[in-house]
Design a protein around this motif. Structure first.
Motif, PDB file in Angstrom:
ATOM      1  N   ASP A  27      -3.871   8.069   3.056  1.00 23.36           N
ATOM      2  CA  ASP A  27      -4.723   9.146   2.576  1.00 23.36           C
ATOM      3  C   ASP A  27      -4.668  10.385   3.462  1.00 23.36           C
ATOM      4  N   SER A  46      -4.472   1.124  -7.192  1.00 22.52           N
ATOM      5  CA  SER A  46      -4.337   2.576  -7.305  1.00 22.52           C
ATOM      6  C   SER A  46      -4.281   3.027  -8.764  1.00 22.52           C
ATOM      7  N   LYS A  47      -3.441   2.406  -9.570  1.00 24.64           N
ATOM      8  CA  LYS A  47      -3.181   2.874 -10.928  1.00 24.64           C
ATOM      9  C   LYS A  47      -4.199   2.370 -11.948  1.00 24.64           C
ATOM     10  N   GLY A  54      -4.073   2.028   4.717  1.00 28.38           N
ATOM     11  CA  GLY A  54      -4.788   2.798   3.714  1.00 28.38           C
ATOM     12  C   GLY A  54      -5.213   4.156   4.235  1.00 28.38           C
ATOM     13  N   LEU A 110       0.812  -1.213   0.000  1.00 27.38           N
ATOM     14  CA  LEU A 110       0.000   0.000   0.000  1.00 27.38           C
ATOM     15  C   LEU A 110       0.846   1.265   0.000  1.00 27.38           C
ATOM     16  N   SER A 150      -8.288   0.696  -1.090  1.00 25.57           N
ATOM     17  CA  SER A 150      -7.348  -0.403  -1.348  1.00 25.57           C
ATOM     18  C   SER A 150      -7.076  -1.177  -0.063  1.00 25.57           C
ATOM     19  N   PRO A 170       3.051   3.637  -3.654  1.00 27.70           N
ATOM     20  CA  PRO A 170       2.807   4.877  -4.425  1.00 27.70           C
ATOM     21  C   PRO A 170       3.285   6.138  -3.700  1.00 27.70           C
ATOM     22  N   LYS A 171       3.050   6.214  -2.372  1.00 26.66           N
ATOM     23  CA  LYS A 171       3.453   7.406  -1.621  1.00 26.66           C
ATOM     24  C   LYS A 171       4.972   7.476  -1.436  1.00 26.66           C
ATOM     25  N   ASN A 201      -8.410   4.962  -4.001  1.00 27.13           N
ATOM     26  CA  ASN A 201      -7.502   5.612  -3.067  1.00 27.13           C
ATOM     27  C   ASN A 201      -6.991   4.590  -2.062  1.00 27.13           C
ATOM     28  N   SER A 202      -6.087   4.990  -1.215  1.00 21.54           N
ATOM     29  CA  SER A 202      -5.423   4.042  -0.320  1.00 21.54           C
ATOM     30  C   SER A 202      -6.380   3.436   0.703  1.00 21.54           C
ATOM     31  N   SER A 236      -0.513  -1.207  -5.734  1.00 21.26           N
ATOM     32  CA  SER A 236      -0.247  -0.312  -6.866  1.00 21.26           C
ATOM     33  C   SER A 236      -1.231  -0.558  -8.001  1.00 21.26           C
TER      34      SER A 236
END
Length: 388
Positions: free
Chosen positions: A154, A229-230, A150, A26, A239, A29-30, A235-236, A226
């Motif tokens: 966010d 998300s993609k 998650g 998770l 997810s 991405p960040k 959003n997290s 990922s």
């Protein structure tokens, strides 16, 4: 009951290491965004944890058979706590890799050694139940960490999650130190003790299954956050909810395995687990839907427990007088395979995308399903021969 208390304490320590491993999916991405790199490049944080986590398990297994499993677990708990604190305070991506490596180095053994402890100290007919119960605690932590992770992604900084994991690991470490050390079980010739674990036909089969379970299933899981998300645009928090569904399904799978293990061969469960994973990943690819992904992850959770819990239980029979090393090798191959699967998956994702990557993982487990079915048939024929 004494057994339940021990399993809860061991599970509290182990669930943090499992959560630490899976929640990074998770965070990718960040992490990639903060350090200004691609997700594929940031995914190297996964093998930096998984590979030492896997490789050191055999070392700790040998040591634990000679000095006692709980004594080794207490030392590992201290180092793992320090690694998480480092991840919380990291100031650069390279520092994060170093602290992830430290966390993985000391996390090794916090699942396999408790399993070996159960094998040494619990009645044989009760082992599948307590193994499943222990693993269910781990996946409870994984489920909760997925949801919490998650939310953190966010609304809060991703580093704070490592602070939460450090706090939980500290709590588990304190309770772990309330348990008396178990006696050493291996004081003779070291080679003679480890030889059965290294040359056993059963062991070699189980180690291979565990490696490919890690390579394909844990490899797949490492990129799932990922993907959601993609590709699915989640959003997290959402997810994390889907990953929590997976974790809760692992708990249900543990209950089902404990209830049905006396009626069906563990080889049955291994085949069913592989088959469920293959079908569900194919469904994720075909439908590309949030609802289908959620249902598929629930079923995959059950299948993963069927496969890995059965492998861990069968490992007790590899070397009955020294269960620490076989259990550790199973853990080593599982997470070493997961680290390698993540490392191989990054370039595949960069070159061909998520669909090709997930198809690669699905077809790999399909091959493992064929192998576990072969083992089931061989085991059934041998059992019939003995009975007749």
């Amino acid at each position: 009951m004494r057994e339940n208390r021990i399993v809860i304490i061991l599970g509290l320590t182990a669930l943090v290491t499992g959560a630490n491993n899976f929640v990074v999916s998770l965070l990718l991405p960040k992490i990639a965004e903060e350090f200004k790199m691609s997700i594929a490049a940031a995914s190297i944080v996964i093998p930096y944890y998984m590979i030492p986590y896997g490789l050191m398990q055999a070392v700790y297994g040998v040591i634990s058979d000679r000095v006692g499993k709980l004594k080794v677990m207490k030392i590992l708990a201290i180092g793992f706590f320090a690694g998480n604190v480092g991840c919380l305070l990291t100031a650069s991506f390279n520092q994060l890799l170093v602290y992830r490596f430290i966390a993985g180095f000391f996390a090794a053994g916090t699942i396999s050694l408790p399993l070996a402890y159960i094998g040494d100290n619990f009645l044989e007919q009760e082992r599948p139940k307590y193994v499943a119960r222990f693993l269910s605690l781990i996946f409870t932590g994984q489920a909760l960490s997925s949801l919490i992770g998650g939310v953190f992604m966010d609304y809060l900084n991703w580093r704070i999650l490592f602070g939460v994991l450090a706090a939980i690991s500290l709590t588990g470490m304190i309770f772990l130190f309330t348990l008396p050390n178990d006696p050493a079980r291996g004081n003779g010739n070291l080679f003679e003790q480890i030889k059965p674990a290294l040359i056993s036909r059963l062991g070699l089969a189980l180690y291979a299954i565990s490696f490919f379970t890690g390579f394909f299933i844990l490899g797949f899981y490492g990129f799932l956050g990922s993907y959601m998300s993609k590709v699915l645009g989640l959003n997290s928090t959402y997810s994390g909810l889907i990953m929590m569904v997976y974790g809760m399904a692992c708990i249900l799978g543990s209950v089902l395995l404990g209830a049905l293990s006396k009626k069906f061969s563990l080889y049955n469960f291994m085949f069913w687990g592989c088959s469920l994973f293959t079908l569900c990943v194919m469904a994720i690819l075909v439908f590309e839907s949030v609802a289908v992904t959620a249902v598929a992850m629930f079923i995959i959770g059950i299948g993963y427990i069927f496969l890995q819990s059965s492998t861990a239980t069968l490992a007790f029979d590899i070397a009955p007088e020294a269960k620490g090393l076989p259990s550790a090798i199973v853990g080593m191959t599982l997470f070493g395979g997961g680290g390698l699967g993540s490392a191989v998956g990054g370039p595949i994702l960069d070159s061909w995308g998520f669909h090709t990557l997930f198809l690669f993982f699905a077809l790999g487990i399909l091959g493992l399903a064929v192998y576990t079915y072969y083992l089931f048939k061989v085991n059934s024929c041998r059992r019939l021969a003995v009975e007749n």
